[in-house]
Scaffold this motif. Sequence first.
Motif, PDB file in Angstrom:
ATOM      1  N   CYS A  15     -14.079  -2.195  88.450  1.00 11.89           N
ATOM      2  CA  CYS A  15     -13.019  -1.709  89.315  1.00 11.89           C
ATOM      3  C   CYS A  15     -12.021  -2.844  89.466  1.00 11.89           C
ATOM      4  O   CYS A  15     -12.176  -3.900  88.851  1.00 11.89           O
ATOM      5  CB  CYS A  15     -13.567  -1.245  90.668  1.00 11.89           C
ATOM      6  SG  CYS A  15     -14.176  -2.589  91.703  1.00 11.89           S
ATOM      7  N   ARG A  16     -11.017  -2.679  90.302  1.00 11.10           N
ATOM      8  CA  ARG A  16      -9.966  -3.698  90.399  1.00 11.10           C
ATOM      9  C   ARG A  16     -10.459  -5.013  90.985  1.00 11.10           C
ATOM     10  O   ARG A  16      -9.855  -6.058  90.764  1.00 11.10           O
ATOM     11  CB  ARG A  16      -8.783  -3.180  91.191  1.00 11.10           C
ATOM     12  CG  ARG A  16      -9.095  -2.879  92.630  1.00 11.10           C
ATOM     13  CD  ARG A  16      -7.854  -2.359  93.356  1.00 11.10           C
ATOM     14  NE  ARG A  16      -8.168  -2.034  94.719  1.00 11.10           N
ATOM     15  CZ  ARG A  16      -8.268  -2.911  95.707  1.00 11.10           C
ATOM     16  NH1 ARG A  16      -8.078  -4.187  95.462  1.00 11.10           N
ATOM     17  NH2 ARG A  16      -8.565  -2.535  96.920  1.00 11.10           N
ATOM     18  N   THR A  17     -11.581  -5.000  91.732  1.00 10.26           N
ATOM     19  CA  THR A  17     -12.081  -6.240  92.329  1.00 10.26           C
ATOM     20  C   THR A  17     -12.979  -7.035  91.395  1.00 10.26           C
ATOM     21  O   THR A  17     -13.254  -8.198  91.655  1.00 10.26           O
ATOM     22  CB  THR A  17     -12.857  -5.968  93.637  1.00 10.26           C
ATOM     23  OG1 THR A  17     -13.966  -5.122  93.349  1.00 10.26           O
ATOM     24  CG2 THR A  17     -11.968  -5.331  94.680  1.00 10.26           C
ATOM     25  N   GLY A  18     -13.461  -6.417  90.319  1.00 11.11           N
ATOM     26  CA  GLY A  18     -14.327  -7.146  89.395  1.00 11.11           C
ATOM     27  C   GLY A  18     -15.260  -6.229  88.629  1.00 11.11           C
ATOM     28  O   GLY A  18     -15.024  -5.030  88.512  1.00 11.11           O
ATOM     29  N   GLU A  19     -16.339  -6.820  88.164  1.00  8.37           N
ATOM     30  CA  GLU A  19     -17.313  -6.096  87.348  1.00  8.37           C
ATOM     31  C   GLU A  19     -18.724  -6.390  87.846  1.00  8.37           C
ATOM     32  O   GLU A  19     -19.035  -7.518  88.215  1.00  8.37           O
ATOM     33  CB  GLU A  19     -17.194  -6.534  85.885  1.00  8.37           C
ATOM     34  CG  GLU A  19     -18.198  -5.871  84.974  1.00  8.37           C
ATOM     35  CD  GLU A  19     -18.073  -6.313  83.519  1.00  8.37           C
ATOM     36  OE1 GLU A  19     -18.837  -5.815  82.702  1.00  8.37           O
ATOM     37  OE2 GLU A  19     -17.214  -7.155  83.220  1.00  8.37           O
ATOM     38  N   LEU A  20     -19.549  -5.352  87.832  1.00  9.55           N
ATOM     39  CA  LEU A  20     -20.983  -5.509  88.125  1.00  9.55           C
ATOM     40  C   LEU A  20     -21.712  -5.390  86.800  1.00  9.55           C
ATOM     41  O   LEU A  20     -21.591  -4.380  86.106  1.00  9.55           O
ATOM     42  CB  LEU A  20     -21.456  -4.435  89.104  1.00  9.55           C
ATOM     43  CG  LEU A  20     -20.750  -4.415  90.457  1.00  9.55           C
ATOM     44  CD1 LEU A  20     -21.250  -3.238  91.296  1.00  9.55           C
ATOM     45  CD2 LEU A  20     -20.938  -5.727  91.199  1.00  9.55           C
ATOM     46  N   ASP A  21     -22.480  -6.422  86.445  1.00  4.13           N
ATOM     47  CA  ASP A  21     -23.170  -6.419  85.156  1.00  4.13           C
ATOM     48  C   ASP A  21     -24.192  -5.293  85.070  1.00  4.13           C
ATOM     49  O   ASP A  21     -24.205  -4.529  84.117  1.00  4.13           O
ATOM     50  CB  ASP A  21     -23.842  -7.769  84.895  1.00  4.13           C
ATOM     51  CG  ASP A  21     -22.831  -8.897  84.747  1.00  4.13           C
ATOM     52  OD1 ASP A  21     -21.702  -8.644  84.271  1.00  4.13           O
ATOM     53  OD2 ASP A  21     -23.160 -10.037  85.112  1.00  4.13           O
ATOM     54  N   ILE A  22     -25.059  -5.216  86.076  1.00  7.28           N
ATOM     55  CA  ILE A  22     -26.081  -4.162  86.106  1.00  7.28           C
ATOM     56  C   ILE A  22     -26.223  -3.679  87.541  1.00  7.28           C
ATOM     57  O   ILE A  22     -26.291  -4.483  88.474  1.00  7.28           O
ATOM     58  CB  ILE A  22     -27.451  -4.665  85.611  1.00  7.28           C
ATOM     59  CG1 ILE A  22     -27.364  -5.134  84.157  1.00  7.28           C
ATOM     60  CG2 ILE A  22     -28.523  -3.589  85.763  1.00  7.28           C
ATOM     61  CD1 ILE A  22     -28.627  -5.819  83.652  1.00  7.28           C
ATOM     62  N   VAL A  35     -25.661 -11.242  85.537  1.00  5.84           N
ATOM     63  CA  VAL A  35     -26.262 -11.834  84.346  1.00  5.84           C
ATOM     64  C   VAL A  35     -25.381 -12.997  83.894  1.00  5.84           C
ATOM     65  O   VAL A  35     -24.170 -12.839  83.731  1.00  5.84           O
ATOM     66  CB  VAL A  35     -26.398 -10.801  83.205  1.00  5.84           C
ATOM     67  CG1 VAL A  35     -27.014 -11.440  81.966  1.00  5.84           C
ATOM     68  CG2 VAL A  35     -27.213  -9.603  83.676  1.00  5.84           C
ATOM     69  N   ARG A  36     -26.007 -14.155  83.708  1.00  5.99           N
ATOM     70  CA  ARG A  36     -25.294 -15.345  83.254  1.00  5.99           C
ATOM     71  C   ARG A  36     -26.054 -15.950  82.096  1.00  5.99           C
ATOM     72  O   ARG A  36     -27.288 -15.971  82.095  1.00  5.99           O
ATOM     73  CB  ARG A  36     -25.194 -16.391  84.359  1.00  5.99           C
ATOM     74  CG  ARG A  36     -24.279 -15.996  85.466  1.00  5.99           C
ATOM     75  CD  ARG A  36     -22.929 -15.738  84.926  1.00  5.99           C
ATOM     76  NE  ARG A  36     -21.908 -16.121  85.858  1.00  5.99           N
ATOM     77  CZ  ARG A  36     -20.646 -15.887  85.650  1.00  5.99           C
ATOM     78  NH1 ARG A  36     -20.250 -15.312  84.558  1.00  5.99           N
ATOM     79  NH2 ARG A  36     -19.755 -16.244  86.527  1.00  5.99           N
TER      80      ARG A  36
END
Length: 102
Positions: A15-22, A35-36
């Motif tokens: 979304c506009r605020t960022g990304e959720l990996d999982i 996840v890094r």
Amino acid sequence: MVRLGYRIRERNWRCRTGELDIVATDGDTTVIVEVRSRRENGRFGTAVEAVTPRKCMQVRATAQVYLRFAGLDGARIRFDVVAVTNDETGGVKEVRHLVGAF
């Protein structure tokens, strides 16, 4: 994650605020997983060190948007980190799952 009994709901949700990996569920808990990955002996520190306070704030803000979007307001939530260390050839040397990391 699936082997641990988690049910994957989303991968790379944006979304506009960022990304959720999982985004997964573990029983009755919604789990947001950051996840890094980093190369072993790399110049930029370890994968765990890459989860900075600023990154934690961004993930939390994005998780709030996701929970509202998914109709999960008031759900139990937990933030985990999966830290992957790669060897010099790019192969996976170690995977660490930190439950409730932040």
